[in-house]
Design a protein around this motif. Structure first.
Motif: not given
Length: 418
Positions: A64-65, A86-87, A127-134
């Protein structure tokens, strides 16, 4: 050799599950490892669900990140909130909010819905839009179906109309089975049009509860389009996803919530046609079988059950993953028993099994974990980027006798092959 892709290749197939892509990358270059308890090391992602001691739904595994490793997300049933973790290291997962839902949901998938290069999360109706820098900005929630009023159990990406783009296929026991084409223009509250596959599952939990996840969509009749498996039947795609013919299969057990299975369409025996790997779920005494395609047009399927070796009566196998866990170039079959008190195994605690692929449709059962922790809708992928396939999981209902003091938990099983 088993093919790891369950559906025709499309431009968006890279987002089906990053786990599948990771599995495919392991068919060469990895020394064979021995499948057994020493193959995986257990770590907790969380030792209690945020918001209370409840189970979790809607699991998702993706980067995701965009930092090169895989992160994990799930919906907490206690507070209705979606979280992503976040891993950072095997024992360090940082929790972040991702949104909230009005309805409790089980099924989910990850896809780049808006084509911006960031992986989004799709859950029943939203659906949940990922902002690109979550890590710094929140996911943004979009509604895509206001008609959903109950739980969506299964969600799969597949190209249903043959246009080279993945669509979203879903089923819910009170909603039916249908698919959506992702529209080019994405508004916050605009319903995507449904194309019906079958409404026979709508029978107040008396018929099909689940069947097509995690990869039960694929070309079963060899005509180049995507068909659908639903526990005791397969649906033949006859007109680019708009007309369907039902064919019954002698498989499927009815549990407390109706007919239910996990499934994966693939060529098990290497004869060039697609078979079905299926595991009973949502009931005790679950079994695993591969359903052999006889190559006819339309095909018929014969269930070949895999033999149990470990003691005790199996519980509910609400997880199914195919991957090359031991690095020998073919795909093995993973299933996990649930913790749910009503459908626990008898004579043993919940266990994690891999059926090692011996070739030619032959498999042997291995217990990889027997530590009083069950799992639900396990996902597989190279979480830590070391070149082998790891596992992540959560539970649906906590079991008082589990190794986490009877509390909810989410888990990471690190593959030690490399």
């Amino acid at each position: 050799m088993i093919s790891l892709l369950a559906t025709p290749k499309t431009g968006a197939a890279m987002h089906r599950f990053l786990a599948v892509a990771a599995c495919a990358s392991l068919t060469t270059g990895l020394l064979q490892a021995q499948i057994g308890p020493a193959m995986f090391r257990h770590h907790y992602i969380v030792r209690e669900a945020p918001g209370g001691n409840a189970g979790m739904g809607a699991p998702a595994l993706a980067d995701f990140d965009r930092d090169g490793d895989l992160d994990y997300a799930f919906l907490n049933r206690a507070d209705g909130r979606l979280y992503w973790f976040e891993y950072r290291a095997a024992d360090e997962w940082v929790r972040h909010p991702a949104g909230s839902l009005r309805l409790r949901q089980l099924g989910s998938l990850t896809a780049d819905v808006d084509g911006d290069g960031a992986v989004d999360i799709v859950v029943g109706g939203y659906w949940f839009r990922n902002p690109g820098n979550p890590r710094r900005e929140p996911f943004e929630r979009y509604r895509y179906d206001s008609l959903i009023t109950s739980e969506i159990h299964d969600m799969v990406l597949a190209d249903m109309d043959g246009d080279g783009r993945d669509d979203i296929v879903v089923t819910g026991d009170r909603e039916g089975c249908f698919w959506y084409k992702i529209p080019g223009e994405l508004a916050h509250d605009a319903d995507w049009p449904r194309t019906i596959i079958t409404l026979e599952v709508r029978d107040d939990r008396a018929d099909i509860h689940a069947g097509l996840n995690p990869a039960g969509v694929g070309d079963l009749d060899g005509d180049g389009d995507a068909d659908v498996f639903l526990t005791d039947r397969w649906l033949e795609n006859t007109a680019r996803g708009t007309r369907w013919i039902e064919h019954r299969i002698l498989f499927g057990r009815k549990g407390p919530w109706g007919l239910s299975a996990r499934s994966w369409i693939t060529d098990v025996d290497g004869d060039g046609d697609h078979d079905i790997v299926a595991a009973d779920c949502d009931g005790q005494n679950s079994g695993v079988a591969w359903l052999e395609n006889d190559g006819a047009r339309p095909p018929h399927f014969k269930a070949r059950y895999l033999a149990n070796a470990a003691p005790g009566t199996r519980g509910s196998f609400h997880s199914l993953r195919l991957a090359d866990f031991d690095g020998d170039g073919d795909a093995d079959i993973l299933v996990v028993e649930q913790e749910d008190p009503k459908i626990l195994p008898r004579g043993a605690g919940p266990r994690w099994f891999i059926w090692e692929n011996l070739g030619g449709g032959r498999f042997v059962e291995r217990v990889i974990f027997d530590g009083r922790l069950g799992g639900h809708d396990v996902l597989a992928g190279d979480v830590d980027g070391d070149g082998d396939i790891d596992l992540v999981s959560k539970i649906w209902n906590p079991w008082r006798g589990n190794a986490n003091g009877g509390r909810s938990h989410a888990d990471y099983f690190e593959n030690l092959s490399r």
